[in-house]
Motif scaffolding. Structure first.
Motif, PDB file in Angstrom:
ATOM      1  N   ASP A 136       0.954  -1.182   0.101  1.00  0.00           N
ATOM      2  CA  ASP A 136      -0.157  -0.001   0.115  1.00  0.00           C
ATOM      3  C   ASP A 136       0.865   1.203   0.060  1.00  0.00           C
ATOM      4  N   GLU A 179       0.642   5.170  -0.044  1.00  0.00           N
ATOM      5  CA  GLU A 179      -0.081   6.650  -0.133  1.00  0.00           C
ATOM      6  C   GLU A 179       0.655   7.518  -0.908  1.00  0.00           C
ATOM      7  N   ASP A 203     -10.989   5.439  -3.628  1.00  0.00           N
ATOM      8  CA  ASP A 203      -9.672   6.196  -3.189  1.00  0.00           C
ATOM      9  C   ASP A 203      -8.691   5.108  -3.222  1.00  0.00           C
ATOM     10  N   VAL A 204      -8.524   4.139  -3.924  1.00  0.00           N
ATOM     11  CA  VAL A 204      -7.520   3.433  -4.198  1.00  0.00           C
ATOM     12  C   VAL A 204      -7.418   3.170  -5.525  1.00  0.00           C
ATOM     13  N   CYS A 244      -1.134  -0.941  -4.150  1.00  0.00           N
ATOM     14  CA  CYS A 244      -2.279  -0.135  -4.220  1.00  0.00           C
ATOM     15  C   CYS A 244      -1.797   1.097  -3.964  1.00  0.00           C
ATOM     16  N   TRP A 285      -3.173   4.980  -2.847  1.00  0.00           N
ATOM     17  CA  TRP A 285      -4.461   5.366  -2.104  1.00  0.00           C
ATOM     18  C   TRP A 285      -4.076   6.741  -1.562  1.00  0.00           C
TER      19      TRP A 285
END
Length: 126
Positions: free
Chosen positions: A80, A82, A108-109, A121, A123
């Motif tokens: 993940d 950001e 939102d991903v 991902c 995000w």
């Protein structure tokens, strides 16, 4: 030795047919530096310190299936990451060699596959 031994998380290792090539993708994507390198293994380090990512060549590597499908190589983990701009970050990842997954479970991903087929991902926080 007294007491419990000390444990410190240092890296997550992703396997691929070509570990150094996958390391190059993530080095460009994340802007991290190469901290250590061997012919079939590379360790990337974040500029602010903390755990890194390493990449190891494995001639038996099989791309995981995502979403998971019975009878296919199972997903063991994903990253993940950001970002501050989902559209621009997705476009940059694709420019570097990622592909956008057909199945997107959240607004939102954005799920991508790296060049070796590992899902990751991007995000944004709300």
């Amino acid at each position: 030795m007294s007491g419990s031994p000390r444990f410190r998380w240092s890296t997550v290792c992703l396997e691929a047919l070509d570990g150094p090539a996958l390391a190059s993708f993530y080095r460009e994507l994340l802007g991290w530096r190469v901290k250590a390198q061997e012919p079939d293994w590379v360790l990337l380090a974040p500029p602010d310190g903390g755990p890194g990512l390493s990449f190891q060549s494995d001639p038996g590597f099989v791309r995981p299936a995502w979403p998971t499908r019975p009878g296919e190589q199972q997903l063991m983990m994903h990253l993940d990451i950001e970002v501050d701009d989902l559209d621009a970050s997705s476009a940059r990842a694709v420019e570097l060699g990622a592909t956008v997954a057909d199945f997107q479970p959240q607004d939102d991903v954005r799920v991508h596959f790296d060049p070796a087929g590992h899902p990751f991902c991007l995000w944004v926080s709300a």
